[in-house]
Design a protein around this motif. Structure first.
Motif, PDB file in Angstrom:
ATOM      1  N   TYR A   1      42.379  34.278  38.221  1.00 46.06           N
ATOM      2  CA  TYR A   1      41.434  35.328  38.633  1.00 46.06           C
ATOM      3  C   TYR A   1      42.107  36.369  39.542  1.00 46.06           C
ATOM      4  O   TYR A   1      41.911  37.566  39.395  1.00 46.06           O
ATOM      5  CB  TYR A   1      40.238  34.725  39.381  1.00 46.06           C
TER       6      TYR A   1
ATOM      7  N   ILE B   1      44.305  38.675  37.637  1.00 43.07           N
ATOM      8  CA  ILE B   1      43.537  39.650  36.850  1.00 43.07           C
ATOM      9  C   ILE B   1      43.019  40.757  37.770  1.00 43.07           C
ATOM     10  O   ILE B   1      43.075  41.940  37.435  1.00 43.07           O
ATOM     11  CB  ILE B   1      42.368  38.946  36.123  1.00 43.07           C
TER      12      ILE B   1
ATOM     13  N   VAL C   1      38.955  41.215  30.528  1.00 41.29           N
ATOM     14  CA  VAL C   1      39.032  40.085  31.469  1.00 41.29           C
ATOM     15  C   VAL C   1      39.065  38.773  30.688  1.00 41.29           C
ATOM     16  O   VAL C   1      39.852  37.865  30.998  1.00 41.29           O
ATOM     17  CB  VAL C   1      37.829  40.110  32.445  1.00 41.29           C
TER      18      VAL C   1
ATOM     19  N   VAL D   1      35.904  40.197  38.687  1.00 41.31           N
ATOM     20  CA  VAL D   1      36.560  39.382  37.653  1.00 41.31           C
ATOM     21  C   VAL D   1      35.644  38.216  37.291  1.00 41.31           C
ATOM     22  O   VAL D   1      35.391  37.920  36.114  1.00 41.31           O
ATOM     23  CB  VAL D   1      37.916  38.835  38.161  1.00 41.31           C
TER      24      VAL D   1
ATOM     25  N   TYR E   1      42.232  36.141  30.851  1.00 47.91           N
ATOM     26  CA  TYR E   1      42.080  34.775  31.358  1.00 47.91           C
ATOM     27  C   TYR E   1      42.350  33.739  30.253  1.00 47.91           C
ATOM     28  O   TYR E   1      43.122  32.802  30.441  1.00 47.91           O
ATOM     29  CB  TYR E   1      40.675  34.546  31.935  1.00 47.91           C
TER      30      TYR E   1
END
Lengths: 153, 219
Positions: free
Chosen positions: B183, B186, B172, B197, B176
């Motif tokens: 977000y 993801i 994660v 997330v 990012y």
């Protein structure tokens, strides 16, 4: 409307990260801004998050050298072709090997060959078979452990 | 702080330690990256499924740089990343005829690259200790050798901290921070809830800060 509950450090940390990233909806943002006004711990934590984010924003993963892509397509095509080539070679070898074994067995049974030679050939053949099975089993085991092989959605 | 000569100051950073509310320049819109290919992807996949090899080559051309960035985040060095990218495209080629039309391509592509890179990382383990991070911004004036050395050390330690993260947090954080995904993107790519997330990214950052030592993150 979200109730203006007090900040809970154990559970509300992710909201602060998301606030710094601009990923909150309006209600959540208002809640965090309320905490920012009221709670020194929130101000400190936001300050730390902002510093870390600013630091990581100035870093990136290296790009490959330009020449890395020069013959990329050719290398992918070559690997793909070779993978097919090895598979065909393996199957061809199995077919020819099986045929040769069959012929050898027939010769050993029918031809007038001394018993000791027959015994030697059979033992050698069994040894070769054990080695082959061992190698194939090892390769198979590695393949089975590859949890990510052939990932298809 | 020593990095001020390497990194131009930002308003958000200078205000962060204020005793009153820190001024946070909240980024309202992060450009979406997931849909970069969009229609092109679907068109190229359809071409490939009709037997036109150029469809695959167009996809490869469009996504190879992306694949490299993803793989590099997992394996940490150029050689393994290139190897993983090649293997990924071979797997994609092998599976693309089974890809369901209309599905977004990127999550599927990401899983293949991620899994191939993780296998590569497990099998090869070459050049461990390399740091694949570099500064985005060049210094606008010459810093002292000591400042450069300190900044370099911090860069290497940041990567060590990322490497030390558990796989789910690391993934994660990389998506990012270095792939520019939002977000929501993801969550879609990893097929996890948005709240997960949020909490994984926060945990990753907290552990990185602990690894670096709070006082050493530049102000």
């Amino acid at each position: 409307m979200t109730a203006r509950r007090p900040f809970a450090p154990e559970t509300d940390g992710p909201l602060l990260s998301a606030y710094v990233d601009g990923e909150l909806d309006d209600e959540q943002r208002e809640l965090v801004e309320h905490w920012l006004d009221d709670d020194a711990r929130v101000r400190e934590e936001i300050g730390r998050l902002v510093r870390l984010k600013a630091f990581t924003d100035h870093l990136r993963l290296r790009e490959p050298p330009r020449e890395a892509w020069d013959d990329f397509r050719r290398r992918v095509v070559n690997r793909r072709e070779r993978s097919l080539g090895w598979t065909l070679l393996l199957f061809g070898g199995l077919v020819i090997g099986g045929y040769a074994l069959l012929r050898l067995a027939l010769v050993l049974i029918t031809a007038a060959i001394p018993l000791v030679v027959r015994l030697g050939v059979v033992l050698g053949g069994i040894g070769l078979l054990v080695l082959l099975v061992s190698v194939v089993r090892e390769r198979w085991f590695v393949r089975k452990r590859d949890r990510y092989d052939d990932v298809v959605r | 702080m020593f990095l001020s000569s390497l990194i131009p100051p930002r308003s958000s950073r200078s205000a962060a330690n204020s005793p009153t509310r820190p001024r946070v320049d909240v980024p309202r819109e992060r450009p979406a990256v997931e849909d970069q290919g969009g229609d092109h992807d679907q068109r190229d996949i359809a071409r490939f499924q009709r037997g036109d090899a150029e469809g695959f080559e167009a996809l490869m051309e469009r996504y190879r740089q992306r694949a490299y960035g993803l793989a590099l985040g997992f394996v940490g060095n150029h050689d393994d990343a290139m190897d993983a990218v090649q293997k990924s495209f071979i797997r994609i080629h092998r599976s693309l005829d089974r890809f369901r039309a209309g599905e977004p391509f990127f999550p599927w592509f990401y899983r293949i690259v991620r899994n191939t890179a993780l296998n590569q990382r497990r099998d090869e383990r070459r050049h461990r200790g390399d740091c694949p991070l570099e500064w985005v911004t060049e210094p606008d004036r010459l810093p002292s050798p000591l400042q450069v050395a300190e900044a370099e050390e911090l860069r290497v330690r940041l990567w060590a901290a990322v490497e030390a993260l558990a796989q789910d947090l690391r993934e994660v954080f990389l998506l990012y921070t270095f792939q520019g995904l939002k977000y929501r993107e993801i969550a879609d790519v990893l097929d996890i809830p948005l709240g997960t997330v949020m909490s994984r990214l926060h945990s990753a950052r907290r552990r990185i800060r602990q690894h670096l030592g709070e006082e050493e993150v530049p102000a």
